[in-house]
Design a protein around this motif. Structure first.
Motif, short mmCIF file in Angstrom:
data_model
loop_
_atom_site.label_atom_id
_atom_site.label_comp_id
_atom_site.label_asym_id
_atom_site.label_seq_id
_atom_site.Cartn_x
_atom_site.Cartn_y
_atom_site.Cartn_z
N ARG A 287 0.97 -1.24 0.09
CA ARG A 287 0.10 -0.14 -0.09
C ARG A 287 0.77 1.20 0.07
O ARG A 287 1.86 1.31 0.56
CB ARG A 287 -0.84 0.07 1.46
CG ARG A 287 -2.33 -0.79 1.12
CD ARG A 287 -3.16 -0.53 2.36
NE ARG A 287 -3.65 0.72 2.45
CZ ARG A 287 -4.55 1.15 3.20
NH1 ARG A 287 -4.83 0.23 4.42
NH2 ARG A 287 -5.20 2.18 3.28
N LEU B 42 1.06 5.16 1.23
CA LEU B 42 0.57 6.04 2.26
C LEU B 42 0.69 7.28 1.60
O LEU B 42 1.27 7.67 0.80
CB LEU B 42 1.49 6.11 3.44
CG LEU B 42 1.09 4.66 4.36
CD1 LEU B 42 1.93 3.54 3.92
CD2 LEU B 42 1.70 4.97 5.82
N THR B 43 -0.24 8.30 2.60
CA THR B 43 -0.37 9.66 1.85
C THR B 43 1.15 10.39 1.85
O THR B 43 1.26 11.41 1.07
CB THR B 43 -1.21 10.48 2.86
OG1 THR B 43 -1.20 10.27 4.17
CG2 THR B 43 -2.41 10.00 2.48
N ARG C 76 5.02 6.86 1.52
CA ARG C 76 5.86 5.52 2.42
C ARG C 76 5.04 4.60 1.61
O ARG C 76 4.02 4.75 1.39
CB ARG C 76 5.81 5.70 3.59
CG ARG C 76 6.90 6.45 4.56
CD ARG C 76 6.79 6.57 6.00
NE ARG C 76 5.31 6.53 6.29
CZ ARG C 76 4.98 6.84 7.61
NH1 ARG C 76 5.99 6.73 8.40
NH2 ARG C 76 3.70 6.75 7.93
N ARG C 77 5.75 3.44 1.74
CA ARG C 77 5.19 2.22 1.18
C ARG C 77 5.37 1.26 2.21
O ARG C 77 6.23 0.74 2.83
CB ARG C 77 6.08 1.79 -0.16
CG ARG C 77 5.65 0.66 -0.78
CD ARG C 77 6.41 0.30 -1.97
NE ARG C 77 7.65 -0.14 -1.46
CZ ARG C 77 8.88 -0.96 -2.29
NH1 ARG C 77 8.13 -1.26 -3.51
NH2 ARG C 77 9.52 -1.42 -1.69
N GLN C 78 4.18 0.61 2.48
CA GLN C 78 4.02 -0.74 3.31
C GLN C 78 3.57 -2.01 2.51
O GLN C 78 2.78 -2.12 1.99
CB GLN C 78 3.21 -0.40 4.39
CG GLN C 78 3.07 -1.58 5.43
CD GLN C 78 3.96 -1.91 6.20
OE1 GLN C 78 4.71 -1.10 6.94
NE2 GLN C 78 4.62 -3.01 6.29
N VAL D 2 2.84 -5.48 2.64
CA VAL D 2 2.22 -6.44 3.30
C VAL D 2 2.22 -7.76 3.21
O VAL D 2 2.07 -8.65 3.96
CB VAL D 2 0.51 -6.07 3.41
CG1 VAL D 2 0.25 -4.63 4.03
CG2 VAL D 2 0.08 -6.28 2.10
N SER E 98 -7.23 -3.37 -2.39
CA SER E 98 -7.06 -2.12 -1.65
C SER E 98 -5.53 -2.26 -1.60
O SER E 98 -4.99 -1.58 -0.91
CB SER E 98 -7.58 -2.37 -0.34
OG SER E 98 -7.81 -3.80 -0.07
N PHE E 99 -4.87 -3.04 -2.51
CA PHE E 99 -3.59 -2.92 -2.69
C PHE E 99 -2.86 -2.93 -3.86
O PHE E 99 -3.59 -3.24 -5.13
CB PHE E 99 -2.80 -4.39 -1.89
CG PHE E 99 -3.35 -4.43 -0.52
CD1 PHE E 99 -2.49 -3.50 0.57
CD2 PHE E 99 -4.15 -5.32 -0.17
CE1 PHE E 99 -2.92 -3.82 1.83
CE2 PHE E 99 -4.50 -5.30 1.31
CZ PHE E 99 -3.95 -4.73 2.13
#
Lengths: 211, 211
Positions: B59, B61-62, B65-67, B69, B87-88
């Motif tokens: 995902r 982020l605003t 950054r990148r998470q 999962v 959602s990803f």
DNA sequence: CGTCAAATTGACAGGATTCAAACCCTGTGG
DNA sequence: CCACAGGGTTTGAATCCTGTCAATTTGACG
């Protein structure tokens, strides 16, 4: 967490039914603080809706640490499992009244179940983002904003959980949790009525910190 | 992540079908490294099975950054969504061949789908535990043990992902990832053939660190 | 051989944890 | 009504770890 003896004492005490906005009346079970609602490995029988009180969902690690994966507040539903057994513990954090919704037999998922599952997954994902990186300030800010939103945007937040719970939820020590809240107080963003009641003075600044 | 131009260039190139252990033959699409398989917000059409290669699920982020999962390896299935849209993001990390499994129409979940969903949820939960607390040593240890298990317990792990990917997955910087792997090497637990190929010399000690 | 990106290593500062002590709140018993 | 005990919370000081910035090395490729 509690001993088996006290679990038995506190758990699943039937109480006078209470009317809801739904037309029919449902039985309410009362759970004292720290009382186990269901345990990891137990068969998943039903969903639970919180009439009053608050609940923590957590897992125990082999080394004894505890990761809280969710808090649930008044009006929320929890207990969804895709598998047949629970992979988490659920405990009341304060005196809590729960109604249970029977899980439909077989693998069938109705709309209600899918809705609950979806919400839980989205929450878990958000939680991962918060826990993953971010400073203690950002974590606490997100945590408080989330709680405020869910309690209905009054500026006074009532914390049903201890600092230990917050720490185990955000991946911080209780000292860091306490220090960070104190820092927000010193910055004029929060006002502490007592440890369990926090007033948000500068909602905008808090929102900025939580992104 | 990649520009639109290169996505178009690399994405969904049809390739000669390849026989599987299933009796019938399924079409394989080939995806070049960093090529988007599906994007956040896209309609979820089907599941994907990895014939060869590896995929990251993440995902944005605003704040940019990148998470990450999840990582998916050969033989694994990904792309399950409870909602109608993804959602990803999913991207190939190396040259990857995918077969797709059509999502049954309507809200019906068959056994296959439930199985994939269950696995994904369990993984996500484990991931939360890893990212939540734990030192960089513990995180890397868990990560490597997990990868070794999934690649079939040979002592030589082949890393399809970069240090940046590992960092975004575990909530660490690339420097810390690199330093931690070096520390494990200096402790005699790992041997680095090169950056993408790691040999586990002392499996037991690594397992102890990952609990 | 030269170039470029990825990875490694070093130095340093800032933030979180650890260990310890003081404080506050609540309930209990005199 | 007040003193006291106990748990939870807050605060302090020192240490350790991780992130940041910067320089160097490695490896892939033309």
């Amino acid at each position: 967490m509690q001993t088996a003896a006290s679990i038995t004492m506190n758990s699943r005490i039937s109480a006078p039914p209470r009317a809801r906005n739904q037309a029919h009346i449902r039985p309410v079970t009362v759970h004292a603080p720290d009382c186990v609602i269901y345990a990891q490995g137990e068969r998943a029988r039903s969903l639970y809706q919180i009439e009053y009180g608050a609940v923590r969902i957590y897992r125990l690690l082999t080394d004894g640490r505890r990761q809280i994966v969710a808090f649930h507040l008044v009006g929320e539903t929890f207990g969804f499992e895709i598998s047949e057994t629970h992979s988490f513990y659920a405990e009341a954090m304060v005196n809590s009244g729960l109604t249970s919704i029977e899980r439909p037999a077989g693998g069938q998922l109705n709309d209600r179940l899918v809705g609950v599952a979806l919400k839980a997954m989205v929450r878990a994902q958000e939680h991962l983002l918060v826990v993953g990186r971010q400073s203690s300030l950002e974590k606490i800010a997100v945590f408080l904003m989330d709680l405020a939103d869910r309690q209905g945007s009054t500026d006074v937040i009532d914390l049903p959980m201890s600092r230990v719970d917050i720490g185990d939820y955000l991946g911080l020590t209780i000292e860091t949790v306490s220090r960070t809240i104190s820092k927000l107080r010193d910055m004029g963003i929060l006002k502490l009525h007592n440890a369990r009641s926090i007033e948000i003075l500068k909602q905008e600044r808090l929102r900025l910190m939580s992104n």
